[in-house]
Design an enzyme around this catalytic site. Sequence first.
Site, short mmCIF file in Angstrom:
data_model
loop_
_atom_site.label_atom_id
_atom_site.label_comp_id
_atom_site.label_asym_id
_atom_site.label_seq_id
_atom_site.Cartn_x
_atom_site.Cartn_y
_atom_site.Cartn_z
N CYS A 41 47.88 10.29 -30.76
CA CYS A 41 48.15 8.92 -30.40
C CYS A 41 49.63 8.60 -30.39
O CYS A 41 50.45 9.44 -30.73
CB CYS A 41 47.46 7.99 -31.39
SG CYS A 41 45.76 8.42 -31.70
N GLY A 67 48.23 8.16 -25.22
CA GLY A 67 46.85 7.77 -25.46
C GLY A 67 46.40 6.74 -24.46
O GLY A 67 47.06 5.72 -24.28
N ASN A 141 48.94 8.62 -36.02
CA ASN A 141 49.05 9.71 -35.04
C ASN A 141 48.99 11.03 -35.80
O ASN A 141 49.85 11.28 -36.64
CB ASN A 141 50.37 9.61 -34.27
CG ASN A 141 50.64 10.82 -33.39
OD1 ASN A 141 51.78 11.18 -33.16
ND2 ASN A 141 49.60 11.46 -32.88
N GLY A 142 47.98 11.83 -35.51
CA GLY A 142 47.87 13.11 -36.19
C GLY A 142 46.42 13.44 -36.45
O GLY A 142 45.52 12.92 -35.79
N TYR A 281 54.02 19.92 -23.27
CA TYR A 281 53.18 19.05 -22.44
C TYR A 281 53.14 17.58 -22.86
O TYR A 281 53.19 16.69 -22.03
CB TYR A 281 51.74 19.58 -22.47
CG TYR A 281 50.73 18.65 -21.85
CD1 TYR A 281 50.59 18.56 -20.47
CD2 TYR A 281 49.94 17.83 -22.65
CE1 TYR A 281 49.68 17.69 -19.90
CE2 TYR A 281 49.02 16.95 -22.08
CZ TYR A 281 48.90 16.89 -20.71
OH TYR A 281 48.00 16.04 -20.14
P1 AMP Z 1 42.81 23.51 -17.24
O1 AMP Z 1 43.04 24.38 -16.06
O2 AMP Z 1 41.49 22.78 -17.12
O3 AMP Z 1 42.98 24.22 -18.50
O4 AMP Z 1 43.92 22.37 -17.20
C1 AMP Z 1 45.27 22.70 -17.24
C2 AMP Z 1 46.07 21.43 -17.13
O5 AMP Z 1 45.81 20.58 -18.26
C3 AMP Z 1 47.56 21.69 -17.13
O6 AMP Z 1 48.09 21.13 -15.93
C4 AMP Z 1 48.11 20.95 -18.33
O7 AMP Z 1 49.24 20.21 -17.98
C5 AMP Z 1 47.00 20.02 -18.76
N1 AMP Z 1 46.89 19.93 -20.24
C6 AMP Z 1 47.26 20.82 -21.14
N2 AMP Z 1 46.98 20.40 -22.40
C7 AMP Z 1 46.42 19.19 -22.30
C8 AMP Z 1 45.94 18.24 -23.23
N3 AMP Z 1 45.94 18.46 -24.55
N4 AMP Z 1 45.46 17.08 -22.74
C9 AMP Z 1 45.43 16.88 -21.42
N5 AMP Z 1 45.86 17.74 -20.49
C10 AMP Z 1 46.36 18.89 -20.90
#
Ligand code: AMP
Length: 502
Positions: A41, A67, A141-142, A281
């Site tokens: 969050c 979030g 957050n955590g 990310y």
């Molecule tokens: P996938 O191919 O379904 O594993 O999705 C990969 C994409 O998810 C990448 O473009 C990442 O930027 C994004 N991504 C990575 N980690 C997360 C996360 N914790 N929450 C949301 N999106 C993520």
Amino acid sequence: MPTDKPVILTCSCKTGGAESVHTFEEPTSAPPTEYEKKEKCGVFGVWGAPDAAQLIYTAMYAQQHRGQESAGIAVTDGQTLQNYVGMGLVPEVFDEHTLKNLQGSAGIGHNRYSTTGSSHAGNAQPLLKQYIGGQVAVAHNGNLINAELLRDTYERRGHIFTTTTDTEVIIHILACHHLTKHDPLVECLEHLQGAYSLLFLFKDRIEAVRDPWGWRPLVIGRTQDGHACVASETVAFDAIGATFVEEVQPGEIVTLSDAGITKRRYAEAQKAAHCIFEHIYFANPSSMVFGDRVQLVRERLGERLAQESPVDADCVIPMPDSGRSAALGFARRSGIAFREGIVPNRYVGRTFIQPSQSQRDNAVQLKLNVIREVVEDKRIVVVDDSIVRGTTTRGKMNQLRRAGAKEIHLRISCPPIRHACYFGIDFPDPSKLIASNRTVEQIREFLGVDSLHFLSHDGMLGCVNRPREHYCTACFSGEYRLNAEKPVNKLGLERYQLKMFS
Ligand code: AMP
């Protein structure tokens, strides 16, 4: 039955006056049955600003990326705390009317990002409770690795919980330590294990706390009018014209009150375990996180990737928006032209943040469109920040193939994610991670690309400024600082022993 309709919960409690007044609209969705494990969050707080709710709203808007499931604000007028929370994005939850009703010169806000199955209005924060010490609102957050154990202990003692969040457990511990001769907050924090950047709002102060490992970011700032504020990320300060002052140090409590900013240490700082995935990310590229500008870290990751896995190609295409900064770095270092070949629909949220798999799948279809002329008959390098489940990436690679790409070389600016995160990032159980039991070659085949390279662990840690052992990289290496399987409980039911790995 669960409902799709946004639900607003309000809670207004008065203390110090003649009477206590509580109003609480029941959520129309069913309460969750499963204990929730993760909280990822954004938090923000400000002290002494006449227009506190408006400032918090703006700052939370700036931290929306942390979030998207629910948002909330709690304020104090010096006597009474009041909060307003709801499901959805910040501008969906709040309007002029609701903000105006949040009267007070100090407060805290929270953006919540939850895991599958736990999308529930009753868990929205800040959580406001009345306890023996008065009122308190908490934003977290955590992720506490021992929350379940603590909750179990308290339930056996007869405590009744109304949400499934870690945060409520913290309030129960605080309440139990209210009559201590020492510092109740310090005594409360001694029971917590795991990742936590926490804001506590009392009628006369905000207490900002960062866990002794510094897993999640938490920074102090000052508004143009000199009011103290605290945020997950500096992007929140930029949005309200505030300036960054310093980080809350791991193991430190920073108090914001009429007396200004004061600090006290409640625990020895441990060897830092900053979450490297904030850089890869999660955080906003314009934020300073763990002493680094996120955008610049990401560009360096891309440069390093180009060095480690060169390729002969016609253009470098970023996967929007998560891969853009690394793609810039890749193009710069490789000398291959940078071209936008995939256009995002800005009105579709981050796919992972949709709570169910079917919602996620639909969002992927909507989210990206390929520009045929950019990719047709071309050898393209596609750069993205990470692969988690692999499903989104596979869909995107298919789209590129259908648009006529001759060769697709996929480059990922972090190592394969093979292990679950217990410290606040939504990585599912390892069986759902594409890299948990597959080789890079098997993943390449699954994705249908001509070549696939992930940045090395060493290469990644060479792109951040702090000493490499000060980052948590457990999702890649499996080397956890704390053993989430054996959380500690200092409250009597000592069934487990804390095991330190460092
Ligand atoms: P996938 O191919 O379904 O594993 O999705 C990969 C994409 O998810 C990448 O473009 C990442 O930027 C994004 N991504 C990575 N980690 C997360 C996360 N914790 N929450 C949301 N999106 C993520």
